[in-house]
Write a protein that holds these residues in place. Structure first.
Motif, PDB file in Angstrom:
ATOM      1  N   ILE A  67      51.093  63.703 -45.042  1.00 52.28           N
ATOM      2  CA  ILE A  67      50.188  62.922 -45.917  1.00 52.28           C
ATOM      3  C   ILE A  67      50.622  61.354 -45.677  1.00 52.28           C
ATOM      4  O   ILE A  67      49.686  60.352 -45.396  1.00 52.28           O
ATOM      5  CB  ILE A  67      50.056  63.061 -47.253  1.00 52.28           C
ATOM      6  N   GLU A  68      51.810  61.170 -45.721  1.00 57.05           N
ATOM      7  CA  GLU A  68      52.465  59.771 -45.521  1.00 57.05           C
ATOM      8  C   GLU A  68      52.223  59.464 -44.238  1.00 57.05           C
ATOM      9  O   GLU A  68      51.827  58.333 -43.864  1.00 57.05           O
ATOM     10  CB  GLU A  68      53.753  59.592 -46.127  1.00 57.05           C
ATOM     11  N   LEU A  69      52.341  60.226 -43.025  1.00 53.16           N
ATOM     12  CA  LEU A  69      52.114  59.923 -41.807  1.00 53.16           C
ATOM     13  C   LEU A  69      50.718  59.463 -41.343  1.00 53.16           C
ATOM     14  O   LEU A  69      50.373  58.521 -40.663  1.00 53.16           O
ATOM     15  CB  LEU A  69      52.746  60.991 -40.958  1.00 53.16           C
ATOM     16  N   PHE A  70      49.816  60.213 -41.885  1.00 53.78           N
ATOM     17  CA  PHE A  70      48.238  60.143 -41.981  1.00 53.78           C
ATOM     18  C   PHE A  70      47.996  58.555 -42.323  1.00 53.78           C
ATOM     19  O   PHE A  70      47.222  57.884 -41.801  1.00 53.78           O
ATOM     20  CB  PHE A  70      47.651  61.266 -42.441  1.00 53.78           C
ATOM     21  N   GLU A  71      48.466  58.486 -43.624  1.00 55.27           N
ATOM     22  CA  GLU A  71      48.348  56.963 -44.116  1.00 55.27           C
ATOM     23  C   GLU A  71      48.699  55.814 -43.026  1.00 55.27           C
ATOM     24  O   GLU A  71      48.132  55.031 -43.215  1.00 55.27           O
ATOM     25  CB  GLU A  71      48.411  56.982 -45.390  1.00 55.27           C
ATOM     26  N   ILE A  72      49.816  55.984 -42.471  1.00 55.88           N
ATOM     27  CA  ILE A  72      50.560  55.256 -41.846  1.00 55.88           C
ATOM     28  C   ILE A  72      49.677  55.007 -40.424  1.00 55.88           C
ATOM     29  O   ILE A  72      49.325  53.909 -40.205  1.00 55.88           O
ATOM     30  CB  ILE A  72      52.305  55.567 -41.721  1.00 55.88           C
ATOM     31  N   ILE A  73      49.444  56.093 -39.837  1.00 58.40           N
ATOM     32  CA  ILE A  73      49.020  56.128 -38.452  1.00 58.40           C
ATOM     33  C   ILE A  73      47.328  55.907 -38.467  1.00 58.40           C
ATOM     34  O   ILE A  73      47.120  54.941 -37.871  1.00 58.40           O
ATOM     35  CB  ILE A  73      49.189  57.300 -37.834  1.00 58.40           C
ATOM     36  N   LYS A  74      46.815  56.608 -39.169  1.00 61.40           N
ATOM     37  CA  LYS A  74      45.352  56.503 -39.138  1.00 61.40           C
ATOM     38  C   LYS A  74      44.650  55.306 -40.209  1.00 61.40           C
ATOM     39  O   LYS A  74      43.661  54.799 -39.749  1.00 61.40           O
ATOM     40  CB  LYS A  74      44.622  57.812 -39.511  1.00 61.40           C
ATOM     41  N   MET A  75      45.308  55.234 -41.404  1.00 57.50           N
ATOM     42  CA  MET A  75      44.820  54.135 -42.275  1.00 57.50           C
ATOM     43  C   MET A  75      45.485  52.803 -42.078  1.00 57.50           C
ATOM     44  O   MET A  75      45.000  51.851 -42.715  1.00 57.50           O
ATOM     45  CB  MET A  75      44.808  54.575 -43.638  1.00 57.50           C
ATOM     46  N   GLY A  76      46.563  52.692 -41.357  1.00 58.37           N
ATOM     47  CA  GLY A  76      47.560  51.483 -41.217  1.00 58.37           C
ATOM     48  C   GLY A  76      47.968  50.714 -42.631  1.00 58.37           C
ATOM     49  O   GLY A  76      48.066  49.847 -42.551  1.00 58.37           O
ATOM     50  N   LYS A  77      48.092  51.918 -43.338  1.00 58.12           N
ATOM     51  CA  LYS A  77      48.920  51.535 -44.634  1.00 58.12           C
ATOM     52  C   LYS A  77      50.200  51.745 -44.364  1.00 58.12           C
ATOM     53  O   LYS A  77      50.837  52.291 -43.860  1.00 58.12           O
ATOM     54  CB  LYS A  77      48.297  52.381 -45.601  1.00 58.12           C
ATOM     55  N   PRO A  78      51.152  50.945 -45.189  1.00 56.02           N
ATOM     56  CA  PRO A  78      52.677  51.268 -45.441  1.00 56.02           C
ATOM     57  C   PRO A  78      52.671  52.581 -46.226  1.00 56.02           C
ATOM     58  O   PRO A  78      52.164  53.175 -47.002  1.00 56.02           O
ATOM     59  CB  PRO A  78      53.074  49.975 -46.312  1.00 56.02           C
ATOM     60  N   PHE A  79      54.246  52.993 -46.031  1.00 52.79           N
ATOM     61  CA  PHE A  79      54.911  54.193 -46.651  1.00 52.79           C
ATOM     62  C   PHE A  79      54.768  53.755 -47.990  1.00 52.79           C
ATOM     63  O   PHE A  79      55.264  52.856 -48.409  1.00 52.79           O
ATOM     64  CB  PHE A  79      56.240  54.267 -45.979  1.00 52.79           C
ATOM     65  N   ASP A  80      54.144  54.913 -48.807  1.00 52.24           N
ATOM     66  CA  ASP A  80      54.297  54.785 -50.147  1.00 52.24           C
ATOM     67  C   ASP A  80      55.315  55.491 -50.875  1.00 52.24           C
ATOM     68  O   ASP A  80      54.919  56.788 -50.998  1.00 52.24           O
ATOM     69  CB  ASP A  80      52.807  54.961 -50.686  1.00 52.24           C
ATOM     70  N   ASN A  81      56.394  55.165 -51.046  1.00 50.70           N
ATOM     71  CA  ASN A  81      57.372  56.112 -51.711  1.00 50.70           C
ATOM     72  C   ASN A  81      57.081  56.622 -53.058  1.00 50.70           C
ATOM     73  O   ASN A  81      57.355  57.876 -53.325  1.00 50.70           O
ATOM     74  CB  ASN A  81      58.758  55.319 -51.823  1.00 50.70           C
ATOM     75  N   ASP A  82      56.316  55.882 -53.848  1.00 53.29           N
ATOM     76  CA  ASP A  82      56.120  56.381 -55.074  1.00 53.29           C
ATOM     77  C   ASP A  82      54.745  57.812 -54.976  1.00 53.29           C
ATOM     78  O   ASP A  82      55.052  58.596 -55.728  1.00 53.29           O
ATOM     79  CB  ASP A  82      55.301  55.373 -55.972  1.00 53.29           C
ATOM     80  N   ARG A  83      54.093  57.538 -54.354  1.00 51.42           N
ATOM     81  CA  ARG A  83      53.146  58.616 -53.996  1.00 51.42           C
ATOM     82  C   ARG A  83      53.787  59.718 -53.330  1.00 51.42           C
ATOM     83  O   ARG A  83      53.319  60.777 -53.704  1.00 51.42           O
ATOM     84  CB  ARG A  83      51.879  58.150 -52.808  1.00 51.42           C
ATOM     85  N   TYR A  84      54.543  59.653 -52.472  1.00 56.07           N
ATOM     86  CA  TYR A  84      55.502  60.598 -51.558  1.00 56.07           C
ATOM     87  C   TYR A  84      56.125  61.553 -52.517  1.00 56.07           C
ATOM     88  O   TYR A  84      56.101  62.818 -52.874  1.00 56.07           O
ATOM     89  CB  TYR A  84      56.346  60.137 -50.562  1.00 56.07           C
ATOM     90  N   ILE A  85      56.761  60.763 -53.642  1.00 54.97           N
ATOM     91  CA  ILE A  85      57.521  61.503 -54.734  1.00 54.97           C
ATOM     92  C   ILE A  85      56.567  62.116 -55.756  1.00 54.97           C
ATOM     93  O   ILE A  85      56.877  63.345 -55.874  1.00 54.97           O
ATOM     94  CB  ILE A  85      58.607  60.409 -55.296  1.00 54.97           C
ATOM     95  N   LYS A  86      55.534  61.397 -56.073  1.00 53.74           N
ATOM     96  CA  LYS A  86      54.482  62.219 -56.773  1.00 53.74           C
ATOM     97  C   LYS A  86      53.999  63.410 -56.266  1.00 53.74           C
ATOM     98  O   LYS A  86      53.763  64.438 -56.955  1.00 53.74           O
ATOM     99  CB  LYS A  86      53.448  61.240 -57.114  1.00 53.74           C
ATOM    100  N   ASN A  87      53.840  63.393 -54.815  1.00 55.86           N
ATOM    101  CA  ASN A  87      53.200  64.858 -54.297  1.00 55.86           C
ATOM    102  C   ASN A  87      54.309  65.867 -54.178  1.00 55.86           C
ATOM    103  O   ASN A  87      53.911  66.695 -54.393  1.00 55.86           O
ATOM    104  CB  ASN A  87      52.835  64.268 -52.899  1.00 55.86           C
ATOM    105  N   LEU A  88      55.644  65.094 -53.966  1.00 56.60           N
ATOM    106  CA  LEU A  88      56.883  66.440 -53.852  1.00 56.60           C
ATOM    107  C   LEU A  88      56.913  67.012 -55.455  1.00 56.60           C
ATOM    108  O   LEU A  88      57.113  68.091 -55.286  1.00 56.60           O
ATOM    109  CB  LEU A  88      58.232  65.603 -53.841  1.00 56.60           C
ATOM    110  N   LYS A  89      56.718  66.210 -56.315  1.00 53.66           N
ATOM    111  CA  LYS A  89      56.753  66.818 -57.833  1.00 53.66           C
ATOM    112  C   LYS A  89      55.462  67.585 -58.053  1.00 53.66           C
ATOM    113  O   LYS A  89      55.709  68.480 -58.742  1.00 53.66           O
ATOM    114  CB  LYS A  89      56.773  65.767 -58.841  1.00 53.66           C
ATOM    115  N   LYS A  90      54.504  67.811 -57.299  1.00 53.37           N
ATOM    116  CA  LYS A  90      53.426  68.502 -57.525  1.00 53.37           C
ATOM    117  C   LYS A  90      53.519  69.907 -57.020  1.00 53.37           C
ATOM    118  O   LYS A  90      52.729  70.797 -57.405  1.00 53.37           O
ATOM    119  CB  LYS A  90      52.018  67.909 -56.956  1.00 53.37           C
ATOM    120  N   LEU A  91      54.513  69.996 -55.996  1.00 52.28           N
ATOM    121  CA  LEU A  91      54.749  71.278 -55.053  1.00 52.28           C
ATOM    122  C   LEU A  91      55.056  72.471 -56.134  1.00 52.28           C
ATOM    123  O   LEU A  91      55.979  72.094 -57.137  1.00 52.28           O
ATOM    124  CB  LEU A  91      55.788  70.981 -54.142  1.00 52.28           C
ATOM    125  N   PRO A  92      54.569  73.474 -55.974  1.00 49.15           N
ATOM    126  CA  PRO A  92      54.127  74.110 -55.007  1.00 49.15           C
ATOM    127  C   PRO A  92      52.527  73.981 -54.678  1.00 49.15           C
ATOM    128  O   PRO A  92      51.860  74.302 -53.908  1.00 49.15           O
ATOM    129  CB  PRO A  92      54.429  75.835 -55.048  1.00 49.15           C
TER     130      PRO A  92
END
Length: 84
Positions: A54-79
């Motif tokens: 998800i983070e790679l997609f946002e960086i590569i396709k959407m031109g957005k910077p890495f969002d550490n808060d979103r990454y951690i939020k998504n990790l916490k949602k797993l599984p």
């Protein structure tokens, strides 16, 4: 198809590095939680890899910077699958 395999390997390499370096620590916390909940090593790494993708997609396709808060939020949602 070959590109998908290369990308998958790269994502799993990112997960491996995060686990080895404990950076961010939430990756290892999530990995330990998933394996404790009965997911095997590959399944746990693959789920974490979805969050990386998800983070790679946002960086590569959407031109957005890495969002550490979103990454951690998504990790916490797993599984549950990360959608953000």
């Amino acid at each position: 198809m070959k590109n998908n395999e290369i990308l998958r390997e790269q994502i799993l390499e990112i997960v491996k590095n995060q686990l080895e370096n404990n950076d961010p620590p939430e990756t290892k916390i999530t990995y330990n939680k998933l394996t404790k909940d009965g997911y095997n090593d590959f399944q746990s790494r693959q789920m974490i890899g979805q969050c990386v993708a998800i983070e790679l997609f946002e960086i590569i396709k959407m031109g957005k910077p890495f969002d550490n808060d979103r990454y951690i939020k998504n990790l916490k949602k797993l599984p549950k699958e990360p959608f953000e």
